[in-house]
Design a protein around this motif. Structure first.
Motif, PDB file in Angstrom:
ATOM      1  N   GLY A  58      11.772 -61.771 -24.600  1.00 36.14           N
ATOM      2  CA  GLY A  58      12.506 -61.270 -25.757  1.00 36.14           C
ATOM      3  C   GLY A  58      12.566 -59.759 -25.846  1.00 36.14           C
ATOM      4  O   GLY A  58      13.162 -59.232 -26.796  1.00 36.14           O
ATOM      5  N   LEU A  59      11.964 -59.061 -24.884  1.00 40.86           N
ATOM      6  CA  LEU A  59      11.989 -57.598 -24.858  1.00 40.86           C
ATOM      7  C   LEU A  59      12.993 -57.106 -23.822  1.00 40.86           C
ATOM      8  O   LEU A  59      13.002 -57.592 -22.698  1.00 40.86           O
ATOM      9  CB  LEU A  59      10.609 -57.041 -24.508  1.00 40.86           C
ATOM     10  CG  LEU A  59       9.512 -57.137 -25.565  1.00 40.86           C
ATOM     11  CD1 LEU A  59       8.179 -56.731 -24.954  1.00 40.86           C
ATOM     12  CD2 LEU A  59       9.829 -56.238 -26.756  1.00 40.86           C
ATOM     13  N   ASP A  60      13.802 -56.140 -24.195  1.00 45.42           N
ATOM     14  CA  ASP A  60      14.693 -55.499 -23.223  1.00 45.42           C
ATOM     15  C   ASP A  60      13.960 -54.280 -22.662  1.00 45.42           C
ATOM     16  O   ASP A  60      13.984 -53.197 -23.240  1.00 45.42           O
ATOM     17  CB  ASP A  60      15.999 -55.076 -23.889  1.00 45.42           C
ATOM     18  CG  ASP A  60      16.936 -54.374 -22.905  1.00 45.42           C
ATOM     19  OD1 ASP A  60      16.668 -54.450 -21.678  1.00 45.42           O
ATOM     20  OD2 ASP A  60      17.911 -53.749 -23.361  1.00 45.42           O
ATOM     21  N   LEU A  61      13.285 -54.483 -21.526  1.00 46.42           N
ATOM     22  CA  LEU A  61      12.472 -53.423 -20.929  1.00 46.42           C
ATOM     23  C   LEU A  61      13.243 -52.568 -19.934  1.00 46.42           C
ATOM     24  O   LEU A  61      12.673 -51.669 -19.320  1.00 46.42           O
ATOM     25  CB  LEU A  61      11.251 -54.050 -20.242  1.00 46.42           C
ATOM     26  CG  LEU A  61      10.315 -54.834 -21.166  1.00 46.42           C
ATOM     27  CD1 LEU A  61       9.242 -55.546 -20.349  1.00 46.42           C
ATOM     28  CD2 LEU A  61       9.683 -53.914 -22.199  1.00 46.42           C
ATOM     29  N   GLU A  62      14.510 -52.815 -19.795  1.00 46.10           N
ATOM     30  CA  GLU A  62      15.313 -52.100 -18.803  1.00 46.10           C
ATOM     31  C   GLU A  62      15.262 -50.581 -18.969  1.00 46.10           C
ATOM     32  O   GLU A  62      15.163 -49.855 -17.963  1.00 46.10           O
ATOM     33  CB  GLU A  62      16.756 -52.588 -18.845  1.00 46.10           C
ATOM     34  CG  GLU A  62      17.635 -52.040 -17.729  1.00 46.10           C
ATOM     35  CD  GLU A  62      17.136 -52.426 -16.348  1.00 46.10           C
ATOM     36  OE1 GLU A  62      17.237 -51.592 -15.425  1.00 46.10           O
ATOM     37  OE2 GLU A  62      16.640 -53.557 -16.194  1.00 46.10           O
ATOM     38  N   PRO A  63      15.326 -50.028 -20.187  1.00 45.80           N
ATOM     39  CA  PRO A  63      15.254 -48.555 -20.311  1.00 45.80           C
ATOM     40  C   PRO A  63      13.968 -47.976 -19.732  1.00 45.80           C
ATOM     41  O   PRO A  63      13.988 -46.897 -19.136  1.00 45.80           O
ATOM     42  CB  PRO A  63      15.340 -48.333 -21.822  1.00 45.80           C
ATOM     43  CG  PRO A  63      16.095 -49.515 -22.333  1.00 45.80           C
ATOM     44  CD  PRO A  63      15.615 -50.664 -21.490  1.00 45.80           C
ATOM     45  N   LEU A  64      12.837 -48.675 -19.884  1.00 49.23           N
ATOM     46  CA  LEU A  64      11.591 -48.196 -19.297  1.00 49.23           C
ATOM     47  C   LEU A  64      11.592 -48.395 -17.789  1.00 49.23           C
ATOM     48  O   LEU A  64      11.178 -47.497 -17.039  1.00 49.23           O
ATOM     49  CB  LEU A  64      10.400 -48.922 -19.926  1.00 49.23           C
ATOM     50  CG  LEU A  64      10.071 -48.540 -21.370  1.00 49.23           C
ATOM     51  CD1 LEU A  64       9.040 -49.502 -21.957  1.00 49.23           C
ATOM     52  CD2 LEU A  64       9.554 -47.108 -21.438  1.00 49.23           C
ATOM     53  N   TRP A  65      12.045 -49.537 -17.313  1.00 52.78           N
ATOM     54  CA  TRP A  65      12.086 -49.785 -15.871  1.00 52.78           C
ATOM     55  C   TRP A  65      12.992 -48.774 -15.164  1.00 52.78           C
ATOM     56  O   TRP A  65      12.752 -48.421 -14.017  1.00 52.78           O
ATOM     57  CB  TRP A  65      12.581 -51.201 -15.597  1.00 52.78           C
ATOM     58  CG  TRP A  65      11.567 -52.259 -15.917  1.00 52.78           C
ATOM     59  CD1 TRP A  65      10.208 -52.124 -15.924  1.00 52.78           C
ATOM     60  CD2 TRP A  65      11.834 -53.623 -16.280  1.00 52.78           C
ATOM     61  NE1 TRP A  65       9.605 -53.312 -16.257  1.00 52.78           N
ATOM     62  CE2 TRP A  65      10.572 -54.240 -16.479  1.00 52.78           C
ATOM     63  CE3 TRP A  65      12.996 -54.365 -16.449  1.00 52.78           C
ATOM     64  CZ2 TRP A  65      10.461 -55.593 -16.845  1.00 52.78           C
ATOM     65  CZ3 TRP A  65      12.881 -55.700 -16.809  1.00 52.78           C
ATOM     66  CH2 TRP A  65      11.631 -56.310 -17.005  1.00 52.78           C
TER      67      TRP A  65
END
Length: 332
Positions: A58-65
């Motif tokens: 449920g987390l959009d971690l793309e900006p950190l990745w």
């Protein structure tokens, strides 16, 4: 942070006097996010990954990745060295939110340049166009990741990290800085006045000049050793914490019967006893077995791919491979 590159740190006497241990909940949060995207790190953390699978989805971690290139620069401002030995997550996150947007922009630009298509992508251009907004968005995302992925498990993680610091602080007093480095990781080497962090590619050097050095154990950094932080941040070395092989396994009164049937009771006992790296003599004492018997079992387990070994000084230390971890963690 040039954390995927071999690095040299030239230390003077003042640096040695100012070396300190620290731990960081913000660092563990950032590295947990990285671990989700790095299958090579999953071995020790499979039970944790299963527990957070639905939550992480449920987390959009793309900006950190997008700012975590494998083998390139990783932004220092997202996780500066901890302010003090007892800094909490909220205090560390406040420092991220307060970073100078121009410093953050330069940091992000270096990371995006090391990510294929990073700088020229619409997402990359958006991040750099308004660094102040980007910093707050990234901080919000780290905060959500902390609450959902790390905070529920933080007492267990903190206990392991504090145990590592207590152990290595004693070892520093017993054997000195040079020998301690070899125990922290075989990737660390001290020669003359130079601390070298070895890796797979590139080269990075920094003369410390009395600033000191932060030594920080990490649960999620395995199998890497991270050496980095550019000015204005203090330099640090982050290394895998002791005992992560047994971090997510629940304590058991004895070796599980199913594993004993598979491997044999004595051999399964040896495998289950390796919650942290140990040598033949220590295992023999722990299991009340003859050292020759333990040595034979270790050889068989290593040949089967369940253990790895490395020499430190006059002893050989054994620890579980991801396959060995999976066997001990998966047995009922």
């Amino acid at each position: 942070m040039a954390d995927r590159y071999p690095a040299r740190r030239v230390l003077v006497v003042c640096d040695l006097l100012r070396c300190r241990f620290a731990l960081s909940p913000l660092w563990e949060t950032q590295e947990a996010v990285r671990t989700l995207a790095r299958p090579g790190r999953h071995g020790y953390h499979l039970p944790w990954l299963r527990r957070i699978e639905e939550t992480a989805a449920g987390l959009d971690l793309e900006p950190l990745w997008r700012l975590m290139p494998d083998g390139g620069h990783n932004p220092d401002f997202l996780c500066p060295p901890p302010i003090g030995p007892l800094a909490g997550f909220e205090e560390e996150l406040a420092a991220v939110r307060a970073v100078d947007p121009s410093v953050a922009a330069d940091d992000m630009a270096l990371a995006l340049a090391d990510m294929p298509g990073g700088t020229g992508s619409p997402a990359g251009r958006r991040m750099l166009a308004d660094p102040a907004r980007t910093v707050q968005e990234l901080a919000d995302l780290l905060e959500r990741a902390w609450h959902l992925m790390i905070e529920p498990h933080w007492p267990r993680l903190r206990a392991l990290l504090e145990a590592d610091i207590a152990y290595h602080s004693r070892r520093l007093a017993e054997i000195g800085f040079e020998r301690l480095l070899g125990e922290l990781s075989p990737q660390l080497r001290w020669t003359g006045s130079t601390l070298t962090v070895t890796g797979t590619r590139g080269n990075h050097a920094r003369v410390l000049g009395g600033e000191g050095l932060v030594l920080m154990p990490s649960v999620f950094v395995w199998p890497d050793v991270v050496g980095g932080y550019e000015p204005p941040w203090l330099p640090a070395v982050i290394y895998p914490a002791r005992g992560i092989g047994g971090l997510w396994t629940e304590a058991a009164d004895r070796t599980p019967d199913v594993l004993a049937r598979l491997l044999g009771r004595a051999r399964a006992d040896v495998l289950c006893a390796l919650d942290e790296p140990a040598g033949t003599t220590a295992l023999a004492h722990r299991l009340s077995l003859a050292p020759s018997s333990v040595s034979e079992h270790l050889s068989v387990l290593r040949a089967a791919g369940l253990l790895t070994s490395r020499r430190y000084g006059h002893q050989v230390l054994y620890e579980r491979t991801p396959l060995g971890i999976a066997l001990t963690a998966g047995a009922p």
